[in-house]
Write an enzyme that holds these catalytic residues in place. Structure first.
Site, short mmCIF file in Angstrom:
data_model
loop_
_atom_site.label_atom_id
_atom_site.label_comp_id
_atom_site.label_asym_id
_atom_site.label_seq_id
_atom_site.Cartn_x
_atom_site.Cartn_y
_atom_site.Cartn_z
N ASN A 39 0.87 -1.17 -0.01
CA ASN A 39 0.02 0.15 0.03
C ASN A 39 1.13 1.13 0.01
O ASN A 39 1.85 1.25 0.75
CB ASN A 39 -0.78 -0.12 1.34
CG ASN A 39 -1.90 1.13 1.65
OD1 ASN A 39 -1.16 2.30 1.92
ND2 ASN A 39 -2.98 1.13 1.56
N SER A 40 0.66 2.15 -0.88
CA SER A 40 1.68 3.15 -1.27
C SER A 40 1.97 4.16 -0.07
O SER A 40 0.87 4.46 0.84
CB SER A 40 1.52 3.92 -2.32
OG SER A 40 1.37 3.13 -3.45
N GLN A 41 2.85 4.81 -0.08
CA GLN A 41 3.17 6.03 0.78
C GLN A 41 2.19 6.93 0.84
O GLN A 41 1.96 7.50 -0.46
CB GLN A 41 4.56 6.47 0.61
CG GLN A 41 4.86 7.74 1.47
CD GLN A 41 6.22 8.36 1.11
OE1 GLN A 41 6.36 8.83 -0.08
NE2 GLN A 41 6.92 9.01 2.07
#
Ligand code: SAM
Length: 183
Positions: A39-41
């Site tokens: 899950n991206s930054q």
């Protein structure tokens, strides 16, 4: 507070994380979900959504939907008069992301498994906006071809965030970012 901040408030990241990392939801970095993916930054997602400039009622393609978080954020931004299609190559994440997305009740957004050898959704093109959350070495012409005449795509390519706008697929560069590879 802008529309992207509002979308974040309406779409808590913790609801898109596996139980084991949920307590780290406020960490501003990528978090493992499954299949070696992340899950991206949050700060990166916010930067990308601001570059994408999503409007109510638009048709949006989310390539690499992973946890379903970006698909749900995009669904908030387009609202019920728009639509969002997330495509994801990892079957386990199609299930995980799809379940997370459906719990938002944003029924104008869906997640689908990427067809083998097909990038994006050529059959559903053109799209007003395309968000790509995995990184190729070169700008994929297949995705440029799926953009509407006045469309915008945001995509990390070889370490640099690109914004591609039609007409004429004009490319501008927006800083260095690191992503998982686009397969
Ligand atoms: C950074 S991760 C997920 C980010 C996601 N937007 C989120 O909010 O959780 C990028 C995703 O792209 C997926 N991916 C990689 N290549 C792909 C492709 N050709 N088509 C669709 N998804 C792909 C990976 O499996 C991974 O889940």
């Amino acid at each position: 507070m802008d529309r992207v901040d509002e979308a974040f408030d309406a779409t808590p990241r913790r609801d898109f994380l596996p139980a084991g990392v949920r307590r780290r939801a406020s960490y501003d970095g990528p978090l493992r979900i499954a299949a070696g993916q992340t899950n991206s930054q949050p700060r990166t997602v916010a930067d990308m959504l601001r570059l994408l400039d999503v409007r109510a009622g638009q048709r949006v393609l989310d390539v690499g939907s992973g946890s379903g978080w970006t698909t749900a954020l995009l669904a908030h931004l387009v609202g019920p008069t728009g639509s969002v299609l997330g495509v994801e190559i990892e079957p386990v994440l199609v299930t995980f992301g799809g379940r997370n997305l459906s719990s938002t009740g944003r029924r104008w957004a869906t997640i689908r498994e990427a067809a083998p050898g097909v990038l994006g959704d050529p059959g559903g093109a053109p799209y007003d906006r395309i968000l790509v959350s995995a990184e190729p070495d070169e700008l994929p012409q297949e995705l440029v071809d799926q953009l509407a005449d006045d469309g915008v795509m945001v995509i990390p390519v070889a370490g640099t965030m690109l914004r591609v706008t039609n007409p004429d697929a004009v490319v501008t560069r927006h800083g260095r970012y690191r992503f998982v590879p686009l397969h």
